[in-house]
Design a protein around this motif. Structure first.
Motif, short mmCIF file in Angstrom:
data_model
loop_
_atom_site.label_atom_id
_atom_site.label_comp_id
_atom_site.label_asym_id
_atom_site.label_seq_id
_atom_site.Cartn_x
_atom_site.Cartn_y
_atom_site.Cartn_z
N TYR A 1 59.12 58.05 55.62
CA TYR A 1 58.21 58.78 56.49
C TYR A 1 57.63 57.84 57.52
CZ TYR A 1 54.27 56.72 53.86
OH TYR A 1 53.38 55.83 53.28
N ASP A 2 57.26 58.41 58.65
CA ASP A 2 56.49 57.68 59.65
C ASP A 2 55.02 58.04 59.53
OD1 ASP A 2 56.64 55.88 62.06
OD2 ASP A 2 55.64 57.60 62.96
N ASP A 3 54.78 59.34 59.32
CA ASP A 3 53.44 59.84 58.98
C ASP A 3 53.59 60.72 57.75
OD1 ASP A 3 51.58 58.99 61.24
OD2 ASP A 3 53.18 59.98 62.38
N LEU A 4 52.55 60.70 56.91
CA LEU A 4 52.60 61.43 55.64
C LEU A 4 51.30 62.21 55.46
CD1 LEU A 4 53.95 61.91 52.80
CD2 LEU A 4 52.65 59.90 52.03
N LEU A 5 51.43 63.50 55.13
CA LEU A 5 50.26 64.32 54.83
C LEU A 5 50.29 64.70 53.35
CD1 LEU A 5 47.79 66.11 55.41
CD2 LEU A 5 49.37 67.93 56.10
N ILE A 6 49.20 64.38 52.66
CA ILE A 6 49.01 64.81 51.28
C ILE A 6 48.22 66.12 51.29
CG2 ILE A 6 48.14 64.18 49.00
CD1 ILE A 6 50.36 62.36 50.03
N TYR B 1 39.56 62.68 61.59
CA TYR B 1 40.89 63.14 61.97
C TYR B 1 41.79 63.37 60.75
CZ TYR B 1 39.48 61.88 66.67
OH TYR B 1 38.80 61.81 67.87
N GLY B 2 41.19 63.39 59.57
CA GLY B 2 41.97 63.62 58.36
C GLY B 2 42.73 62.40 57.88
N ARG B 3 42.42 61.22 58.45
CA ARG B 3 43.12 60.01 58.06
C ARG B 3 42.50 59.43 56.80
NH1 ARG B 3 42.54 57.65 64.13
NH2 ARG B 3 40.39 57.87 63.42
N THR B 4 43.34 58.86 55.95
CA THR B 4 42.87 58.18 54.75
C THR B 4 42.68 56.70 55.06
OG1 THR B 4 45.02 57.55 53.85
CG2 THR B 4 44.27 59.81 53.43
N TYR C 1 47.62 60.87 55.78
CA TYR C 1 46.57 61.84 56.02
C TYR C 1 46.39 62.69 54.76
CZ TYR C 1 47.48 60.83 60.99
OH TYR C 1 47.65 60.21 62.20
N ALA C 2 45.27 63.41 54.68
CA ALA C 2 45.05 64.34 53.57
C ALA C 2 44.26 65.53 54.07
CB ALA C 2 44.31 63.67 52.42
N ALA C 3 44.57 66.70 53.53
CA ALA C 3 43.87 67.92 53.95
C ALA C 3 43.97 68.96 52.85
CB ALA C 3 44.46 68.45 55.25
N GLY C 4 43.05 69.92 52.91
CA GLY C 4 43.07 71.02 51.95
C GLY C 4 42.23 70.72 50.72
N ASP C 5 42.57 71.36 49.62
CA ASP C 5 41.75 71.28 48.41
C ASP C 5 41.80 69.92 47.73
OD1 ASP C 5 41.20 73.89 48.93
OD2 ASP C 5 42.16 74.71 47.14
N ALA D 1 42.01 72.04 59.04
CA ALA D 1 42.30 70.61 58.96
C ALA D 1 43.80 70.35 59.11
CB ALA D 1 41.80 70.03 57.65
N GLY D 2 44.62 71.17 58.46
CA GLY D 2 46.06 70.99 58.59
C GLY D 2 46.52 71.13 60.02
#
Length: 474
Positions: A104-109, A293-296, A302-306, A330-331
């Protein structure tokens, strides 16, 4: 294509991010891994599907897999991401064909949350359900529907294995049910069960249901549940669920009750274990700490949601309030950021609404005095009851409003509302005020609409603001 944007989780936050990123940057590889077969579904609609007010479980789906792929998103269902390696910028994915690595280049959890059942013993018995997955909703609907009325259309979503539901469809509906937990799920499921004329027991360890809504609203919910014939067990601790294979009894500190079915709704927990060893910071809630910006704390993740915390508009500190709009918003923002145009995920106020039979309830901000004091405020609250419309106009109903403010600054900290006539939607006025750090004195001067069919000259929120402002000024 290159620079893959990998999303872990295919529900609200994950698919909002994937869709937005692909829309803004069509040449970007956008890949979504979802460990189950279900994607993009309305979790909050499940109690109403169980009750029968929603005809088919398919009506709860926002996007089909085909629609996601039409957007150019590479969607993989039944694929679980089991490890994240930030140094190599890869994730390990388990699928039907084994385990493989995905760069991945960017990853969303966006792994969401899961239902909590501990420390109650016996939750693994048959006919014990949680309401945090569509399979549970389908099974409950099948079990509550008389065999002669069962229709495959009720389960028409493309994902439901009808063979797994056959044992429920063929059985006679239960007669006595229990709901453990008096929060959102508990109150809504109590309504669903009573709507099917079942003997319904609701267990709540505190003295009122729906504690986040405060005392005034909790008292009104209690009255409505009682009037609807729900057998309330307040201030009651459930010790265990008992039975031989299937649940037969709820064992609590007020005695044992024979039941045919139990729904456990005592809370949820964020699914953040995937990144626990990666350097991603977890907050006190157990959810992932994120910035505006939702960054960890780890570059490119990144992370968003529950599974994620967000900044609370009243305290300015990170908080965990798992709600659908927060996840979607957020997503979407993260998808835009990853595509190259940074967008803030937005602050949260904890705005929520709840229906208890004919009673509409809303809450926003901070109303609990202990929590307000911990955040550095000196809280003052007032509760009023006023009409929802002009007194002479048909449909007028009593509306209860509680407002909480800081004594020194007069700033509004939060509020709740309850009533039968369009009460819940009025909470949006208070949520707007919170996002603007409005004082109670300023709220009292809001130019809200008036016409006899819609509101009295002094809307209940304005009446509450007048009373609380008088207390602050005394």
């Amino acid at each position: 294509m290159s620079d893959p944007f990998v999303v872990v989780g295919g529900d609200a936050a994950g698919l909002s991010a994937a869709s937005k990123c692909k829309r803004e940057d069509p040449d970007r590889d956008v890949i979504v891994y979802e460990k189950s077969e279900w994607i993009s579904y309305a979790h909050c609609g499940m109690p109403y599907y169980v009750k029968g007010e929603v005809d088919s479980i398919g009506d709860l789906l926002s996007l089909s897999p085909a629609e996601v792929r039409e957007r150019g998103v590479d969607l993989h269902r039944n694929h679980e991401v089991v490890e994240v390696d930030p140094e190599r910028q890869t994730v390990s994915v388990e699928g039907a064909d084994g385990t493989f690595e995905q760069p991945y280049d960017d990853l969303l959890i966006a792994t969401g949350a899961r239902a909590v059942t501990e420390p109650i013993d016996g939750t693994d018995l048959d006919d014990v359900f949680t309401m945090h997955h569509m399979h549970s909703a389908a099974a409950l609907r099948a079990l509550l529907t008389p065999p002669e009325e069962a229709d495959d259309a009720m389960f028409d979503a493309g994902y439901v294995d009808l063979s797994e539901l056959s044992e429920y469809v063929e059985r006679d509906p239960p007669e006595t049910v229990a709901v453990v937990g008096g929060g959102y799920v508990g109150v809504e499921m109590a309504e669903a069960f009573r709507g099917r004329d079942l003997d319904t027991h609701l267990y709540q360890r505190s003295d009122r249901p729906a504690p986040p809504f405060g005392e005034a609203v909790g008292d009104e919910i209690t009255a409505y549940l009682d009037d609807a014939g729900v057998d309330l067990h307040l201030n009651t601790e459930v010790e265990a669920l008992a039975g031989d294979g299937s649940v037969e009894r709820v064992v609590a500190d007020d005695g044992a009750v024979e039941v045919d079915l139990v729904v456990v709704g005592i809370g949820i927990r964020p699914n953040a274990e995937l990144v626990a060893e990666t350097g991603v910071e977890l907050g006190g809630s157990g959810a992932i700490v994120t910035d505006e910006y939702g960054r960890t704390a780890v570059e490119g993740i990144y992370a968003a949601g529950d599974c994620a915390e967000n900044r609370h508009t009243v305290t300015g500190e990170n908080d965990w309030v798992p709600l659908g709009l927060t996840a979607n918003r957020a997503g979407r923002a993260i998808g835009q950021t990853v595509a190259g145009e940074p967008a803030p995920v937005g602050e949260i106020a904890g705005t929520a609404v709840l229906k208890a039979f004919d009673l509409e309830c809303g809450r926003t901000g901070i109303i609990d005095h202990d929590r307000a004091e911990a955040a550095g405020f000196d809280p003052v609250s007032e509760t009023i009851t006023a009409g929802s419309r002009s007194g002479y106009y048909p449909g007028n109903a009593e509306t209860t409003v509680t407002l909480t403010a800081d004594r020194e600054s007069g700033r509004l900290l939060g509020g709740t509302i309850a009533g039968e006539d369009r009460a819940a939607i009025r909470i949006d006025t208070l949520a707007t005020a919170l996002h603007e750090a409005t004082t109670v004195e300023e709220l009292e001067r809001f130019d809200l609409a008036y016409a006899p069919p819609f509101s009295p000259v002094w809307d209940p929120i304005l009446v509450a603001a007048k009373v609380l402002d008088g207390t602050l000024s005394a």
